[in-house]
Design a protein around this motif. Structure first.
Motif, PDB file in Angstrom:
ATOM      1  N   VAL A 115      65.128  33.146  25.848  1.00  0.00           N
ATOM      2  CA  VAL A 115      66.309  32.880  25.025  1.00  0.00           C
ATOM      3  C   VAL A 115      65.864  32.556  23.598  1.00  0.00           C
ATOM      4  O   VAL A 115      64.926  31.797  23.380  1.00  0.00           O
ATOM      5  CB  VAL A 115      67.191  31.743  25.608  1.00  0.00           C
ATOM      6  N   SER A 136      64.878  36.570  30.746  1.00  0.00           N
ATOM      7  CA  SER A 136      65.318  35.174  30.695  1.00  0.00           C
ATOM      8  C   SER A 136      64.881  34.459  29.419  1.00  0.00           C
ATOM      9  O   SER A 136      65.288  33.310  29.196  1.00  0.00           O
ATOM     10  CB  SER A 136      64.794  34.413  31.913  1.00  0.00           C
ATOM     11  N   THR A 155      65.120  40.518  21.577  1.00  0.00           N
ATOM     12  CA  THR A 155      64.572  39.646  20.536  1.00  0.00           C
ATOM     13  C   THR A 155      63.686  40.451  19.594  1.00  0.00           C
ATOM     14  O   THR A 155      63.792  40.323  18.364  1.00  0.00           O
ATOM     15  CB  THR A 155      63.799  38.467  21.166  1.00  0.00           C
ATOM     16  N   TYR A 195      69.307  36.987  24.544  1.00  0.00           N
ATOM     17  CA  TYR A 195      68.563  36.866  25.794  1.00  0.00           C
ATOM     18  C   TYR A 195      67.676  38.076  25.972  1.00  0.00           C
ATOM     19  O   TYR A 195      68.122  39.213  25.764  1.00  0.00           O
ATOM     20  CB  TYR A 195      69.517  36.753  26.995  1.00  0.00           C
ATOM     21  N   LEU A 199      73.037  33.498  20.169  1.00  0.00           N
ATOM     22  CA  LEU A 199      72.092  33.617  21.287  1.00  0.00           C
ATOM     23  C   LEU A 199      71.661  35.059  21.502  1.00  0.00           C
ATOM     24  O   LEU A 199      72.475  35.978  21.432  1.00  0.00           O
ATOM     25  CB  LEU A 199      72.754  33.141  22.577  1.00  0.00           C
ATOM     26  N   ALA A 218      61.821  29.678  25.166  1.00  0.00           N
ATOM     27  CA  ALA A 218      63.049  29.423  24.403  1.00  0.00           C
ATOM     28  C   ALA A 218      62.655  29.111  22.969  1.00  0.00           C
ATOM     29  O   ALA A 218      61.693  28.393  22.718  1.00  0.00           O
ATOM     30  CB  ALA A 218      63.839  28.279  25.006  1.00  0.00           C
TER      31      ALA A 218
END
Length: 143
Positions: free
Chosen positions: A58, A56, A72, A67, A65, A139
């Motif tokens: 972000v 989850s 990442t 996720y 984007l 985030a």
């Protein structure tokens, strides 16, 4: 008497459960300092320890984007394949704003000093949450 004792107990519990803004800012600053140290030794996985290890998570960057923690990290490794490409990271103009006892956002500026590849810089907005006793980024919008 019982009502007064109950209210006093509730007040004490609430005071203990809510982290003071100064402590919150300090703890979040420590996460950012730990991330900076990891980045500056070329350790992308260590840098990612400041992020929520969750699907989850972000991340919003110039490519759109992403996720999840692993995607990442994969993007960081693809964009910065070695210590020279990673350069030396600094954060500045940090504004840590508590959003409650378990959330905060941080706005600031990032700079990568990279003598061989050219410097990079931009701004960011991070959303932190306190999860399992740790402040983590849930985030990240970096540009």
């Amino acid at each position: 008497m019982k009502l007064g004792l109950y209210l006093l107990s509730l007040l004490l519990f609430t005071a203990c459960a809510v982290e003071r803004p100064a402590a919150m800012r300090h703890d979040i600053s420590q996460v950012l300092a730990t991330q900076t140290a990891a980045w500056n030794r070329g350790d992308a996985a260590g840098f990612m320890q400041g992020y929520w290890n969750s699907d989850s998570l972000v991340f919003i960057g110039k490519r759109g984007l992403t996720y999840g923690w692993q995607p990442t990290l994969d993007n960081y490794r693809r964009s910065y394949p070695n210590a020279a490409a990673m350069g030396k990271l600094t954060f500045s103009n940090l504004h840590i704003t508590p959003l409650g006892a378990r959330a905060a956002h941080v706005a600031g500026r990032w700079h990568l000093a990279r003598p061989a590849a050219g410097d990079l810089d931009g701004h960011f907005l991070l959303v932190f949450r306190r999860i399992d006793g740790r402040w983590v980024i849930v985030a990240d919008h970096s540009s």
